[in-house]
Design a protein around this motif. Structure first.
Motif: not given
Length: 402
Positions: A257-281
């Motif tokens: 990819y060499d387009g005009s956008r900044w692409i960010e791919i995120v493997a979040f860690n915590g959606e199925d966890y009580y404290a959602v720590p990855g999302q909070m970080h």
């Protein structure tokens, strides 16, 4: 050379069979994030590891008896353990909890007050006042332990029966849960002495988000997300190995990819966890930067073997939504789906970002009644790896056009 379909299947095998536990804080979770990071780095993406503390949990089982009667109970996830013997007090309504003297008792919660899973005390994204009040009254009341008799609550707790009313590593009153049928049996012993032994232990651990980036750093960000964690005790195929596989397939399609956008791919860690720590970080790191996000695309629950894949839209500019609709019209297996909020796209929506959620139409149509997620039924047999390839190809086309 492997085809995308073969890679889709291989990645699913790795995440759901080779790795047997992707719950946050576990060794399997760390293996999964390392696998994701190594693979996406090999495709030419720059990665950032966002590490955080995360409590793992060991379930050693539980037992409950009153006289000669025994009852089947399950340890509440992330609860403290206990060896408790006390009189049984039973409550089914909020007003009863407000009035009752529960100090030192073993408390049975059932009926109306146990109809839906209580949100963790420090969960920010959805935490009804009633839930907060229940937790506050329990902590002030100081029961010896809590027994919860529950039914089904698919929208908040997934497909598991019975569901754990309390799933919170920040709540320090030991608790277990049981079926409504067992609860009805236990009610007959109200006021009698019961004995509860719960072998549950919290274990300090670590977890991390993996963020991969590519493109024009001066351009607005397109953030593509999927959570890599799963509930303990489930393979987590639909929820959400399939979403992670879409990220990996898309990363390969966009490797040049060499387009005009900044692409960010995120493997979040915590959606199925009580404290959602990855999302909070991630939220803390981006609190003043959400304005530079053009769009979030969140993949969760994709690839179910029956029905179509579904793209749903949340505040997309008219031109952007029209572009997506045009692209997916070329795919027989993708349709526009109904909005749903039980996913990480809600983080972006709440911070004013347009978002698109990618899932399975069957799953979103049955989100309040399905009996799959958070159970052993969430395995590879219910997925179609080819659908994940189709989703990745449609997203690749969209990102290259936008």
């Amino acid at each position: 050379m492997e085809t995308l379909s073969e890679k889709s299947n291989a990645y699913l095998q790795m995440l759901c069979k080779c790795i047997t536990d992707r719950s946050v804080g576990s060794e399997g979770n760390r293996v999964a994030t390392a696998f994701f990071n190594d693979l996406i780095t090999s495709l030419g993406w720059q990665t950032e590891i966002q590490e955080f503390d995360a409590t793992d949990w060991i379930d050693g089982g539980a037992s409950l008896h009153c006289g000669s009667d025994t009852f089947q109970v399950f340890v509440s996830p992330y609860s403290l353990g206990c060896e408790a013997k006390a009189d049984l007090t039973c409550l089914s309504r909020f007003d009863e909890l407000e009035k009752a003297n529960i100090t030192g008792k073993i408390l049975l919660i059932h009926g109306e007050i146990a109809k839906e899973q209580i949100m963790p005390k420090n969960f920010l994204f959805y935490n009804p006042e009633e839930h907060q009040r229940i937790i506050s009254l329990l902590e002030k009341g100081k029961p010896n332990a809590i027994i919860c008799a529950t039914g089904r609550n698919a929208s908040l707790a997934g497909g598991v029966y019975p569901f754990p009313l309390i799933e919170d590593g920040d709540f320090d009153i030991p608790s277990v849960y049981m079926t409504e049928e067992e609860g009805s049996r236990l009610l007959l012993h109200a006021g009698k002495t019961v004995t509860l032994n719960s072998n549950s232990r919290r274990v300090p651990g670590k977890g991390c988000n993996v963020i991969a980036r590519k493109g024009n750093q001066r351009g607005k960000r397109i953030v593509i997300t999927a959570h890599i964690d799963a509930k303990k005790g489930t393979p987590g195929a639909l929820d959400n190995a399939s979403g992670v596989v879409v990220l990996l397939l898309l990363a390969e399609l966009l490797r040049n990819y060499d387009g005009s956008r900044w692409i960010e791919i995120v493997a979040f860690n915590g959606e199925d966890y009580y404290a959602v720590p990855g999302q909070m970080h991630y939220l803390a790191q981006n609190q003043s930067r959400f304005h530079d996000i053009l769009l979030n695309i969140n993949i969760d629950g994709a690839g179910y073997k029956e029905g179509n894949s579904a793209f749903s839209f949340y505040g997309l500019p008219e031109e952007m939504e029209s572009m997506v609709r045009n692209i997916i019209s070329h795919y027989d297996g993708i349709v526009v789906g109904s909005p749903w909020v039980q996913g990480d796209h809600s983080i972006f929506i709440q911070n004013g970002c347009p978002a698109m959620a990618v899932s399975s139409q069957w799953f979103t149509d049955h989100i309040d009644s399905q009996e799959i997620t958070h159970t052993s039924k969430d395995n590879l047999e219910i997925l179609d790896p080819g659908k994940l390839v189709e989703i990745a190809q449609a997203l690749d086309m969209f990102i290259n056009e936008i």
